[in-house]
Design a protein around this motif. Structure first.
Motif, PDB file in Angstrom:
ATOM      1  N   HIS A 319      -4.873 -30.812  34.723  1.00  0.00           N
ATOM      2  CA  HIS A 319      -3.829 -31.547  34.003  1.00  0.00           C
ATOM      3  C   HIS A 319      -2.532 -31.558  34.818  1.00  0.00           C
ATOM      4  O   HIS A 319      -1.584 -30.819  34.494  1.00  0.00           O
ATOM      5  CB  HIS A 319      -3.605 -30.925  32.613  1.00  0.00           C
ATOM      6  CG  HIS A 319      -4.848 -30.864  31.787  1.00  0.00           C
ATOM      7  ND1 HIS A 319      -5.693 -29.777  31.770  1.00  0.00           N
ATOM      8  CD2 HIS A 319      -5.421 -31.793  30.970  1.00  0.00           C
ATOM      9  CE1 HIS A 319      -6.725 -30.030  30.980  1.00  0.00           C
ATOM     10  NE2 HIS A 319      -6.581 -31.246  30.481  1.00  0.00           N
ATOM     11  N   PRO A 320      -2.484 -32.394  35.880  1.00  0.00           N
ATOM     12  CA  PRO A 320      -1.333 -32.367  36.814  1.00  0.00           C
ATOM     13  C   PRO A 320       0.016 -32.624  36.128  1.00  0.00           C
ATOM     14  O   PRO A 320       1.017 -31.994  36.514  1.00  0.00           O
ATOM     15  CB  PRO A 320      -1.642 -33.475  37.821  1.00  0.00           C
ATOM     16  CG  PRO A 320      -3.009 -33.953  37.526  1.00  0.00           C
ATOM     17  CD  PRO A 320      -3.498 -33.361  36.272  1.00  0.00           C
ATOM     18  N   ASP A 321       0.050 -33.496  35.115  1.00  0.00           N
ATOM     19  CA  ASP A 321       1.351 -33.773  34.452  1.00  0.00           C
ATOM     20  C   ASP A 321       1.860 -32.518  33.743  1.00  0.00           C
ATOM     21  O   ASP A 321       3.046 -32.194  33.791  1.00  0.00           O
ATOM     22  CB  ASP A 321       1.219 -34.880  33.401  1.00  0.00           C
ATOM     23  CG  ASP A 321       0.840 -36.181  34.058  1.00  0.00           C
ATOM     24  OD1 ASP A 321       0.840 -36.216  35.304  1.00  0.00           O
ATOM     25  OD2 ASP A 321       0.524 -37.140  33.315  1.00  0.00           O
ATOM     26  N   MET A 322       0.945 -31.829  33.097  1.00  0.00           N
ATOM     27  CA  MET A 322       1.339 -30.594  32.382  1.00  0.00           C
ATOM     28  C   MET A 322       1.730 -29.524  33.400  1.00  0.00           C
ATOM     29  O   MET A 322       2.665 -28.760  33.185  1.00  0.00           O
ATOM     30  CB  MET A 322       0.199 -30.077  31.507  1.00  0.00           C
ATOM     31  CG  MET A 322      -0.210 -31.041  30.412  1.00  0.00           C
ATOM     32  SD  MET A 322      -1.618 -30.349  29.519  1.00  0.00           S
ATOM     33  CE  MET A 322      -2.216 -31.797  28.661  1.00  0.00           C
ATOM     34  N   GLN A 323       1.011 -29.478  34.523  1.00  0.00           N
ATOM     35  CA  GLN A 323       1.332 -28.503  35.576  1.00  0.00           C
ATOM     36  C   GLN A 323       2.778 -28.729  36.044  1.00  0.00           C
ATOM     37  O   GLN A 323       3.539 -27.775  36.212  1.00  0.00           O
ATOM     38  CB  GLN A 323       0.366 -28.662  36.759  1.00  0.00           C
ATOM     39  CG  GLN A 323       0.654 -27.675  37.852  1.00  0.00           C
ATOM     40  CD  GLN A 323      -0.286 -27.799  39.058  1.00  0.00           C
ATOM     41  OE1 GLN A 323       0.033 -27.319  40.128  1.00  0.00           O
ATOM     42  NE2 GLN A 323      -1.444 -28.424  38.919  1.00  0.00           N
ATOM     43  N   GLU A 324       3.141 -29.998  36.214  1.00  0.00           N
ATOM     44  CA  GLU A 324       4.489 -30.311  36.678  1.00  0.00           C
ATOM     45  C   GLU A 324       5.520 -29.846  35.655  1.00  0.00           C
ATOM     46  O   GLU A 324       6.569 -29.313  36.009  1.00  0.00           O
ATOM     47  CB  GLU A 324       4.588 -31.838  36.905  1.00  0.00           C
ATOM     48  CG  GLU A 324       5.868 -32.326  37.556  1.00  0.00           C
ATOM     49  CD  GLU A 324       6.173 -31.659  38.912  1.00  0.00           C
ATOM     50  OE1 GLU A 324       5.259 -31.138  39.554  1.00  0.00           O
ATOM     51  OE2 GLU A 324       7.367 -31.647  39.294  1.00  0.00           O
ATOM     52  N   ARG A 325       5.193 -30.021  34.360  1.00  0.00           N
ATOM     53  CA  ARG A 325       6.133 -29.598  33.311  1.00  0.00           C
ATOM     54  C   ARG A 325       6.302 -28.074  33.308  1.00  0.00           C
ATOM     55  O   ARG A 325       7.410 -27.569  33.142  1.00  0.00           O
ATOM     56  CB  ARG A 325       5.609 -30.104  31.953  1.00  0.00           C
ATOM     57  CG  ARG A 325       6.662 -30.140  30.912  1.00  0.00           C
ATOM     58  CD  ARG A 325       6.199 -30.859  29.680  1.00  0.00           C
ATOM     59  NE  ARG A 325       6.922 -30.316  28.527  1.00  0.00           N
ATOM     60  CZ  ARG A 325       6.613 -30.541  27.283  1.00  0.00           C
ATOM     61  NH1 ARG A 325       5.588 -31.309  26.977  1.00  0.00           N
ATOM     62  NH2 ARG A 325       7.325 -30.001  26.305  1.00  0.00           N
ATOM     63  N   VAL A 326       5.186 -27.349  33.489  1.00  0.00           N
ATOM     64  CA  VAL A 326       5.261 -25.879  33.533  1.00  0.00           C
ATOM     65  C   VAL A 326       6.109 -25.473  34.742  1.00  0.00           C
ATOM     66  O   VAL A 326       6.985 -24.600  34.645  1.00  0.00           O
ATOM     67  CB  VAL A 326       3.845 -25.239  33.655  1.00  0.00           C
ATOM     68  CG1 VAL A 326       3.944 -23.728  33.797  1.00  0.00           C
ATOM     69  CG2 VAL A 326       2.990 -25.592  32.452  1.00  0.00           C
ATOM     70  N   TYR A 327       5.896 -26.181  35.875  1.00  0.00           N
ATOM     71  CA  TYR A 327       6.627 -25.853  37.112  1.00  0.00           C
ATOM     72  C   TYR A 327       8.133 -26.095  36.926  1.00  0.00           C
ATOM     73  O   TYR A 327       8.958 -25.237  37.253  1.00  0.00           O
ATOM     74  CB  TYR A 327       6.071 -26.711  38.258  1.00  0.00           C
ATOM     75  CG  TYR A 327       6.885 -26.595  39.533  1.00  0.00           C
ATOM     76  CD1 TYR A 327       6.842 -25.429  40.297  1.00  0.00           C
ATOM     77  CD2 TYR A 327       7.698 -27.647  39.965  1.00  0.00           C
ATOM     78  CE1 TYR A 327       7.588 -25.310  41.460  1.00  0.00           C
ATOM     79  CE2 TYR A 327       8.454 -27.534  41.123  1.00  0.00           C
ATOM     80  CZ  TYR A 327       8.401 -26.359  41.867  1.00  0.00           C
ATOM     81  OH  TYR A 327       9.145 -26.243  43.004  1.00  0.00           O
ATOM     82  N   GLN A 328       8.471 -27.257  36.375  1.00  0.00           N
ATOM     83  CA  GLN A 328       9.899 -27.601  36.222  1.00  0.00           C
ATOM     84  C   GLN A 328      10.595 -26.587  35.310  1.00  0.00           C
ATOM     85  O   GLN A 328      11.719 -26.176  35.575  1.00  0.00           O
ATOM     86  CB  GLN A 328      10.072 -29.021  35.648  1.00  0.00           C
ATOM     87  CG  GLN A 328       9.650 -30.140  36.593  1.00  0.00           C
ATOM     88  CD  GLN A 328      10.421 -30.115  37.923  1.00  0.00           C
ATOM     89  OE1 GLN A 328      11.495 -29.524  38.035  1.00  0.00           O
ATOM     90  NE2 GLN A 328       9.844 -30.724  38.963  1.00  0.00           N
ATOM     91  N   GLU A 329       9.926 -26.191  34.257  1.00  0.00           N
ATOM     92  CA  GLU A 329      10.515 -25.210  33.347  1.00  0.00           C
ATOM     93  C   GLU A 329      10.718 -23.874  34.078  1.00  0.00           C
ATOM     94  O   GLU A 329      11.774 -23.238  33.959  1.00  0.00           O
ATOM     95  CB  GLU A 329       9.591 -24.993  32.143  1.00  0.00           C
ATOM     96  CG  GLU A 329      10.115 -23.958  31.164  1.00  0.00           C
ATOM     97  CD  GLU A 329       9.108 -23.620  30.079  1.00  0.00           C
ATOM     98  OE1 GLU A 329       9.364 -23.946  28.913  1.00  0.00           O
ATOM     99  OE2 GLU A 329       8.045 -23.026  30.408  1.00  0.00           O
ATOM    100  N   MET A 330       9.725 -23.507  34.894  1.00  0.00           N
ATOM    101  CA  MET A 330       9.804 -22.224  35.608  1.00  0.00           C
ATOM    102  C   MET A 330      10.978 -22.237  36.599  1.00  0.00           C
ATOM    103  O   MET A 330      11.741 -21.274  36.685  1.00  0.00           O
ATOM    104  CB  MET A 330       8.462 -22.020  36.323  1.00  0.00           C
ATOM    105  CG  MET A 330       8.235 -20.702  36.933  1.00  0.00           C
ATOM    106  SD  MET A 330       8.821 -20.637  38.593  1.00  0.00           S
ATOM    107  CE  MET A 330       7.809 -21.860  39.372  1.00  0.00           C
ATOM    108  N   VAL A 331      11.167 -23.369  37.311  1.00  0.00           N
ATOM    109  CA  VAL A 331      12.261 -23.463  38.278  1.00  0.00           C
ATOM    110  C   VAL A 331      13.615 -23.395  37.551  1.00  0.00           C
ATOM    111  O   VAL A 331      14.569 -22.807  38.046  1.00  0.00           O
ATOM    112  CB  VAL A 331      12.137 -24.773  39.098  1.00  0.00           C
ATOM    113  CG1 VAL A 331      13.348 -24.965  40.003  1.00  0.00           C
ATOM    114  CG2 VAL A 331      10.864 -24.753  39.911  1.00  0.00           C
TER     115      VAL A 331
END
Ligand code: HEM
Length: 492
Positions: A319-331
């Motif tokens: 789920h690349p879109d969700m992965q990006e959301r998890v990443y952005q939140e982490m940053v």
């Protein structure tokens, strides 16, 4: 003549047992029974001569019954089953239901908190609960962080975009974490310790085989089998490493207590191992209790979070879109690369938490758990007699369409938004079980999984060619996939 006599005695014994059990189960005669059912072999045809994947599918099919409570027969042994949140609540939170069924004795960890019978468990759990309190968990965060940094370092040696299985890397990391935090041992100093998680995986396979073969419940018969020999030799190897870890921990404790002033020593938060080595209410843990609890912690804490992290990586990759959301939140929460996590920052990773919970929903590491009635108790208008066994199907509970909607089998972290959670029973989602005999490490596991995910995502983008349909489960104590889960990493 001898054969005839033996067969006659066995037949008589079976008939006697069959009648006795039917009389004992008469309280539940109106409850539905899993089909197909035959006298003596019970629901055995669902499992006999089937491969492990078919066994898992058949068990899940059998336990997806919409009745609140129903019966499954392991040969002549009846088990009451449920995947209804209301009934699950009543069973797991009833103090008369905190007993383990005899199948847990197959682990041979009779003196450890996980597999011990109720009376031992009650005193042990009371003194061990404090070793997972907020203050102690907070103290573990820097260690978890170091382990995750080392994991990412090792992942750096994997070829860019090369398809690989992350299992070995993750298991090493969770083993390092559990040993360093709960036992206070650096497994990198113990030769052979890295094999402990492999031993545990193999143990679980062998014990599952025994649980699925009621004729091997009889110790005398089981001891004659090659499986039993294999199990013994694995146990010997694991115990050798365990003894060394224990000896080191004792030596370290003696050193620390002589170095630090007595009042400092008593003010320091006590980790699991300290507590095992302490005298509590005038009672000390016996050496067997300490050893069994060390193995318990390694077994219960390593393969569980490790396997869950493998599913989480797979879901992030799919789920690349969700992965990006998890990443952005982490940053956003950790703008600096080396910012160590705190309880406060981990709490701010809200979307990551929803993502991890959704992974726990579809991939509950302990898919089916068992309990036994310690004393008679009332349930749904029936008096359930002492000794009755239960299976709670967490796997089926987490996929009920009347709770999770028609797309219950699809991956959707929004299932854990505040609005969705507000009108759902808390017992609809129980990956760590519930009640007083729940997972002692549930907050520990959530912290460690968040830290590992944050570190992996900070360094890599995860991809995969696999889809949900490629994940097929097999019969095991833990929820394991039959096929390898493969991912690729690309540096950010
Ligand atoms: C994703 C991670 C984990 C999951 C999903 C999980 C789930 C569970 C479940 C469902 C049980 C109840 C089992 C049963 O009744 O048969 C349990 C028990 C237990 N877990 Fe965990 N667990 C996880 C991680 C951990 C960790 C990290 C530790 C320790 C550091 C741990 C230690 C234990 C212990 C000691 C028990 C036995 C508790 C008792 O009987 O009082 N678990 N876990």
């Amino acid at each position: 003549m001898l054969l005839f006599l033996t067969l006659s005695v066995l037949t008589l014994l079976s008939v006697f047992l069959y009648i006795r059990i039917q009389v004992k189960m008469s309280f539940g005669k109106t409850l539905p029974t899993v089909k197909p059912y035959y006298p003596v072999i019970g629901n055995g045809t669902l499992f006999v001569l089937k491969n492990n994947e078919q066994r898992f599918e058949n068990l899940v099919g059998a336990l997806s019954n919409s009745a609140r409570l129903f019966k499954l027969w392991l040969g002549m042994i009846p088990v009451l089953c449920s995947c209804h949140p209301d009934v699950v609540n009543k069973i797991l939170t009833n103090p008369n239901c905190h007993e383990r069924t005899f199948q847990y004795s197959f682990f041979k960890l009779y003196h450890g908190v996980f597999a011990s019978r109720y009376d031992i468990w009650k005193t042990q759990r009371k003194s061990l609960n404090i070793t997972f309190n907020q203050r102690i968990l907070q103290g573990f965060l820097p260690i978890m962080n170091e382990c995750a940094v080392r994991l990412v370092g090792r992942l750096g040696s994997v070829g860019e975009c090369e398809e690989f299985n992350i299992t070995e890397y993750i298991m090493r990391c969770t083993l390092e974490m559990v040993c360093a935090t709960t036992i206070g041992a650096d497994i990198n100093n113990h030769s052979g310790a890295e094999k402990l998680s492999q031993y545990m995986v193999k143990f679980c396979e062998l014990i599952t085989r025994r649980i699925m073969s009621p004729h091997l419940y009889w110790e005398v018969l089981y001891n004659l089998t090659p499986t039993s020999k294999q199990e013994e030799s694995l146990r010997r190897e694991a115990y050798k490493v365990g003894q060394r870890i224990l000896d080191d921990a004792i030596a370290l404790k003696v050193e620390n207590s002589s170095e630090s002033r007595e009042e400092d020593y008593y003010r320091k938060p006590k980790i699991f191992m300290d507590q095992l080595l302490e005298s509590i209410d005038g009672r000390t843990f016996e050496r067997d209790e300490i050893l069994h609890n060390i193995y318990t912690m390694i077994a219960a804490g390593t393969d569980t979070s490790g396997t869950e992290l493998i599913y989480i990586c797979q879901m992030l990759a799919m789920h690349p879109d969700m992965q990006e959301r998890v990443y952005q939140e982490m940053v956003r929460v950790f703008p600096e690369d080396d910012a160590p996590p705190t309880a406060e920052t981990l709490k701010q990773l809200e979307y990551m938490e929803m993502f991890i919970k959704e992974s726990l929903r579809l991939f509950p590491i302990a898919p089916h758990i068992m309990r036994e009635a310690y004393a008679d108790f009332e349930l749904d208008g029936m008096t359930i007699p002492k000794g009755t066994a239960f299976i709670i199907s967490i796997y089926n509970l987490h996929r009920r369409k009347d709770i999770w909607g028609p797309d219950a089998d699809s991956f959707n972290p929004e299932n854990f938004s505040k609005e969705q959670c507000a009108h759902r029973s808390p017992f609809a989602f129980i990956p760590f079980s519930a009640g007083s005999r729940n997972c002692i490490g549930h907050r520990y596991a959530m912290n460690s999984m968040k830290i590992v995910v944050a570190h992996i995502l900070r360094s890599f983008r995860i991809t995969t060619r696999m889809s949900m349909d490629d994940i097929k489960f097999k019969m095991d104590i833990l929820l394991k996939s039959t096929n390898e889960l493969l991912i690729s990493l690309a540096r950010r």
